[in-house]
Design a protein around this motif. Structure first.
Motif, PDB file in Angstrom:
ATOM      1  N   LEU A 156      21.640  67.427  52.815  1.00 47.96           N
ATOM      2  CA  LEU A 156      21.100  65.970  51.647  1.00 47.96           C
ATOM      3  C   LEU A 156      20.222  65.118  52.406  1.00 47.96           C
ATOM      4  O   LEU A 156      20.197  64.438  51.066  1.00 47.96           O
ATOM      5  CB  LEU A 156      22.880  66.094  52.078  1.00 47.96           C
ATOM      6  CG  LEU A 156      23.030  66.797  50.741  1.00 47.96           C
ATOM      7  CD1 LEU A 156      24.952  66.731  51.058  1.00 47.96           C
ATOM      8  CD2 LEU A 156      23.795  66.556  49.544  1.00 47.96           C
ATOM      9  N   ALA A 157      19.703  65.198  53.495  1.00 46.50           N
ATOM     10  CA  ALA A 157      19.352  64.453  53.771  1.00 46.50           C
ATOM     11  C   ALA A 157      17.942  64.232  53.394  1.00 46.50           C
ATOM     12  O   ALA A 157      17.223  63.016  52.128  1.00 46.50           O
ATOM     13  CB  ALA A 157      18.657  64.137  55.154  1.00 46.50           C
ATOM     14  N   GLU A 158      17.380  65.387  52.549  1.00 46.50           N
ATOM     15  CA  GLU A 158      16.141  65.618  51.333  1.00 46.50           C
ATOM     16  C   GLU A 158      16.152  65.039  50.245  1.00 46.50           C
ATOM     17  O   GLU A 158      15.080  64.233  49.826  1.00 46.50           O
ATOM     18  CB  GLU A 158      16.014  67.046  50.696  1.00 46.50           C
ATOM     19  CG  GLU A 158      15.312  67.359  52.622  1.00 46.50           C
ATOM     20  CD  GLU A 158      15.432  69.151  52.078  1.00 46.50           C
ATOM     21  OE1 GLU A 158      15.430  69.711  51.165  1.00 46.50           O
ATOM     22  OE2 GLU A 158      14.778  70.223  52.862  1.00 46.50           O
ATOM     23  N   THR A 159      18.137  64.340  50.287  1.00 49.38           N
ATOM     24  CA  THR A 159      17.358  63.788  48.610  1.00 49.38           C
ATOM     25  C   THR A 159      18.359  62.351  48.891  1.00 49.38           C
ATOM     26  O   THR A 159      17.687  61.120  48.068  1.00 49.38           O
ATOM     27  CB  THR A 159      18.058  63.920  47.535  1.00 49.38           C
ATOM     28  OG1 THR A 159      19.621  64.587  48.050  1.00 49.38           O
ATOM     29  CG2 THR A 159      17.281  65.426  46.939  1.00 49.38           C
ATOM     30  N   LEU A 160      19.386  62.562  49.899  1.00 50.47           N
ATOM     31  CA  LEU A 160      20.058  61.359  50.159  1.00 50.47           C
ATOM     32  C   LEU A 160      19.968  60.307  50.965  1.00 50.47           C
ATOM     33  O   LEU A 160      19.894  59.000  51.407  1.00 50.47           O
ATOM     34  CB  LEU A 160      21.497  61.042  50.086  1.00 50.47           C
ATOM     35  CG  LEU A 160      22.151  62.130  48.999  1.00 50.47           C
ATOM     36  CD1 LEU A 160      23.790  62.207  49.565  1.00 50.47           C
ATOM     37  CD2 LEU A 160      22.624  60.941  47.738  1.00 50.47           C
ATOM     38  N   GLY A 161      18.770  61.074  51.858  1.00 51.87           N
ATOM     39  CA  GLY A 161      18.356  60.130  53.682  1.00 51.87           C
ATOM     40  C   GLY A 161      19.573  60.126  54.374  1.00 51.87           C
ATOM     41  O   GLY A 161      19.974  60.988  53.953  1.00 51.87           O
ATOM     42  N   HIS A 162      19.370  60.345  55.837  1.00 55.96           N
ATOM     43  CA  HIS A 162      19.893  60.873  56.784  1.00 55.96           C
ATOM     44  C   HIS A 162      21.090  60.100  57.333  1.00 55.96           C
ATOM     45  O   HIS A 162      21.700  60.526  57.044  1.00 55.96           O
ATOM     46  CB  HIS A 162      19.624  60.698  58.076  1.00 55.96           C
ATOM     47  CG  HIS A 162      18.239  61.994  58.215  1.00 55.96           C
ATOM     48  ND1 HIS A 162      18.008  63.771  58.544  1.00 55.96           N
ATOM     49  CD2 HIS A 162      16.921  62.158  58.098  1.00 55.96           C
ATOM     50  CE1 HIS A 162      17.568  64.086  58.346  1.00 55.96           C
ATOM     51  NE2 HIS A 162      16.628  64.046  58.013  1.00 55.96           N
ATOM     52  N   GLY A 163      20.554  58.993  56.785  1.00 54.46           N
ATOM     53  CA  GLY A 163      22.015  58.207  56.996  1.00 54.46           C
ATOM     54  C   GLY A 163      22.541  58.122  58.272  1.00 54.46           C
ATOM     55  O   GLY A 163      21.461  58.067  58.980  1.00 54.46           O
TER      56      GLY A 163
END
Length: 160
Positions: A63-70
């Motif tokens: 998910l980090a690829e599209t939303l960022g790692h957070g």
């Protein structure tokens, strides 16, 4: 009335913790029982409240690829007054917040340990203001920011 479980129930619970999306037939085959028995037993475990809910565990790195790692933080909270009423009030404030993934009352040391996940540092600062700084009973906040998650296994050990 006391609810009891046997070895088959434990096998079912362990299998469901690994993959709750499997079909009844697959679960029955995995636990070596018939599909009707499997269905009946799982219903019994659900009705007893041993299975709280089924969820999807998302793959954070993908998910980090599209939303960022957070940003994930483990936060220690110490209250000024630790009476039952004050602890319950704190829990009632933080538990509904979507950024709070886990909340534990602990002893000794801080009164609570939270695991929180937010988009970025400004979002963490907003969360800290909303949940901690604005609460006059919060005496101390200590946050530890995750650099890397090396394990995430939301399972209860049912057998030694």
């Amino acid at each position: 009335m006391k609810f009891s479980i046997d070895a088959i129930d434990i096998k079912l619970l362990e299998a469901l913790q690994d993959d709750a999306s499997q079909s009844n037939q697959a679960l029955a085959a995995r636990t070596h029982i018939s599909p009707p028995t499997c269905l009946r037993r799982v219903k019994r475990l659900r009705d007893a409240g041993l299975i709280e809910r089924d969820i999807a565990i998302l793959h954070a790195d993908k998910l980090a690829e599209t939303l960022g790692h957070g940003l994930t933080a483990v936060v220690e909270i110490t209250l000024d007054r630790q009476g039952a009423e004050q602890q319950e009030a704190f829990e009632a404030r933080v538990a509904p917040d979507g950024a709070v993934q886990q909340c534990y009352r602990v002893s000794p040391g801080p009164d609570f340990v939270l695991v929180v996940h937010v988009r970025d540092m400004p979002a963490y600062l907003a969360l800290a203001q909303r949940l901690f700084t604005s609460d006059v009973n919060v005496r101390n906040v200590k946050a530890f920011f995750s650099l890397k998650r090396s394990k995430f296994e939301p399972k209860l050990l049912l057998t030694p």
